[in-house]
Design an enzyme around this catalytic site. Structure first.
Site, PDB file in Angstrom:
ATOM      1  CD  GLU A 128      22.520 -26.106 -14.721  1.00  0.00           C
ATOM      2  OE1 GLU A 128      23.305 -26.432 -13.813  1.00  0.00           O
ATOM      3  OE2 GLU A 128      22.862 -25.466 -15.745  1.00  0.00           O
TER       4      GLU A 128
ATOM      5  CE1 TYR B 164      27.349 -17.935  15.238  1.00  0.00           C
ATOM      6  CE2 TYR B 164      29.228 -16.700  16.057  1.00  0.00           C
ATOM      7  CZ  TYR B 164      28.190 -17.595  16.265  1.00  0.00           C
ATOM      8  OH  TYR B 164      28.016 -18.153  17.501  1.00  0.00           O
TER       9      TYR B 164
ATOM     10  CD  GLU C  53      33.067 -20.002 -12.725  1.00  0.00           C
ATOM     11  OE1 GLU C  53      33.833 -20.841 -13.233  1.00  0.00           O
ATOM     12  OE2 GLU C  53      31.819 -20.066 -12.848  1.00  0.00           O
TER      13      GLU C  53
ATOM     14  CE  LYS D 124      25.186 -25.999 -11.298  1.00  0.00           C
ATOM     15  NZ  LYS D 124      25.305 -25.186 -12.520  1.00  0.00           N
TER      16      LYS D 124
END
Length: 122
Positions: free
Chosen positions: A25, A57, A77, A102
């Site tokens: 990964e 934004y 997290e 994910k």
């Protein structure tokens, strides 16, 4: 002071990044999708029609993408917490909700998405 009911929402920010606990990964990277909702009082901007009285934004989206794209970590997290802190760095923001998706997570069963959602306030 109660949190405003007004909010700015960014949905589906797509970022290629190298987060994850597995070496592959980190080496190959994968897609992350970020949703952000920021609660803030939008009445000053609405009444003045002045961008200086809100959170831009477009700039916020760029900041969020940069926060996700850099400095790989193991956990989504941690990515979510990093994004929350970026959003809360804007003084008008009272509360933020961040979801990190994910969709290419290395899971051995068929799935549509994996996500974590956090909420942070001042």
């Amino acid at each position: 002071m109660p949190v405003s009911k007004d909010r700015i929402t960014l949905t589906g920010l797509r970022v290629q990044a190298n987060h994850g606990v597995f070496d592959f990964e980190r080496a190959n990277g994968q897609l992350f999708v970020i949703d952000v909702t920021a609660w803030l009082d939008l009445s000053p901007a609405a009444l003045s029609d002045d961008l200086a009285n809100t959170v831009h934004y477009g700039e916020l989206a760029e900041e969020v993408v940069a926060a996700v794209a850099n400095d790989p970590v193991d956990l989504i997290e941690t990515v979510a917490e990093r994004v929350a802190q970026v959003v809360l760095a804007h003084a008008p923001v009272q509360k933020v909700e961040v979801t990190v998706h994910k969709p290419q997570a290395p899971i051995s069963v068929e799935f549509a998405d994996v996500a974590v959602t956090i909420e942070r306030s001042r």
